[in-house]
Scaffold this motif. Sequence first.
Motif, PDB file in Angstrom:
ATOM      1  N   CYS A 197       0.828  -1.218   0.000  1.00 29.98           N
ATOM      2  CA  CYS A 197       0.000   0.000   0.000  1.00 29.98           C
ATOM      3  C   CYS A 197       0.856   1.259   0.000  1.00 29.98           C
ATOM      4  O   CYS A 197       0.560   2.227  -0.713  1.00 29.98           O
ATOM      5  N   THR A 198       1.927   1.245   0.778  1.00 27.59           N
ATOM      6  CA  THR A 198       2.797   2.416   0.821  1.00 27.59           C
ATOM      7  C   THR A 198       3.543   2.574  -0.498  1.00 27.59           C
ATOM      8  O   THR A 198       3.696   3.694  -1.007  1.00 27.59           O
ATOM      9  N   ALA A 201       8.240   2.669   1.621  1.00 25.69           N
ATOM     10  CA  ALA A 201       7.485   1.445   1.878  1.00 25.69           C
ATOM     11  C   ALA A 201       8.161   0.590   2.946  1.00 25.69           C
ATOM     12  O   ALA A 201       7.490   0.000   3.806  1.00 25.69           O
ATOM     13  N   SER A 233       2.775   5.842  -2.636  1.00 25.84           N
ATOM     14  CA  SER A 233       3.838   6.846  -2.681  1.00 25.84           C
ATOM     15  C   SER A 233       4.192   7.275  -4.106  1.00 25.84           C
ATOM     16  O   SER A 233       4.966   8.205  -4.276  1.00 25.84           O
ATOM     17  N   VAL A 263       7.549   2.260   6.457  1.00 26.04           N
ATOM     18  CA  VAL A 263       6.184   2.031   6.941  1.00 26.04           C
ATOM     19  C   VAL A 263       5.977   0.567   7.313  1.00 26.04           C
ATOM     20  O   VAL A 263       5.378   0.243   8.347  1.00 26.04           O
TER      21      VAL A 263
END
Length: 178
Positions: free
Chosen positions: A133-134, A152, A138, A155
């Motif tokens: 998701c990151t 990523a 991003s 996170v």
Amino acid sequence: MASCLLAGKRLVRALGPGGELEPEQLPRKLRAELEAALGKKHKDGDLSSGSARLVSFRLIRELHQYLRERGSTLYLHELLEGSEIYLPEVVKPPRDSRHGGTLSDLGKQVRSVKALVITIFNFIVTVAAAFVCTYLGSQYIFTEMASRVLAALIVASVVGLAELYVMVRAMEGELGEL
């Protein structure tokens, strides 16, 4: 746990008439307690002589304190010569015969392993989902691939540490209930 000692001949003689403790003029209460303790026979059958006598550490401490305050030349280690620490026999509880490896024990172990596998799988999926998701999110902020991967990873690491913290707290709570 030891709380008494088996008085040796030296302590019994010192407290008796004409003994080394007679000139010390012990307080009546202390002398009476010592004589009462030395008058009691040890009840276990492991002593063949039957002349062993139990004296509590409290009485020995009081005697030592009194001799120290009086500045006596009679030392406690000399009085306790031949005495031994009394260790009562530990009574072991009988074994429970129901725990012989039944199928209910197997079921408990399978459930425990199943819960552990699910927890590990959940941890891996959560960290991977945070990374993906990151990484995908991003792309609107960073144009370079290295920046997106680094964000990523950061996170995913934070999410992984938070997940580990929650797992440890949950396991600690379960262990506390045992």
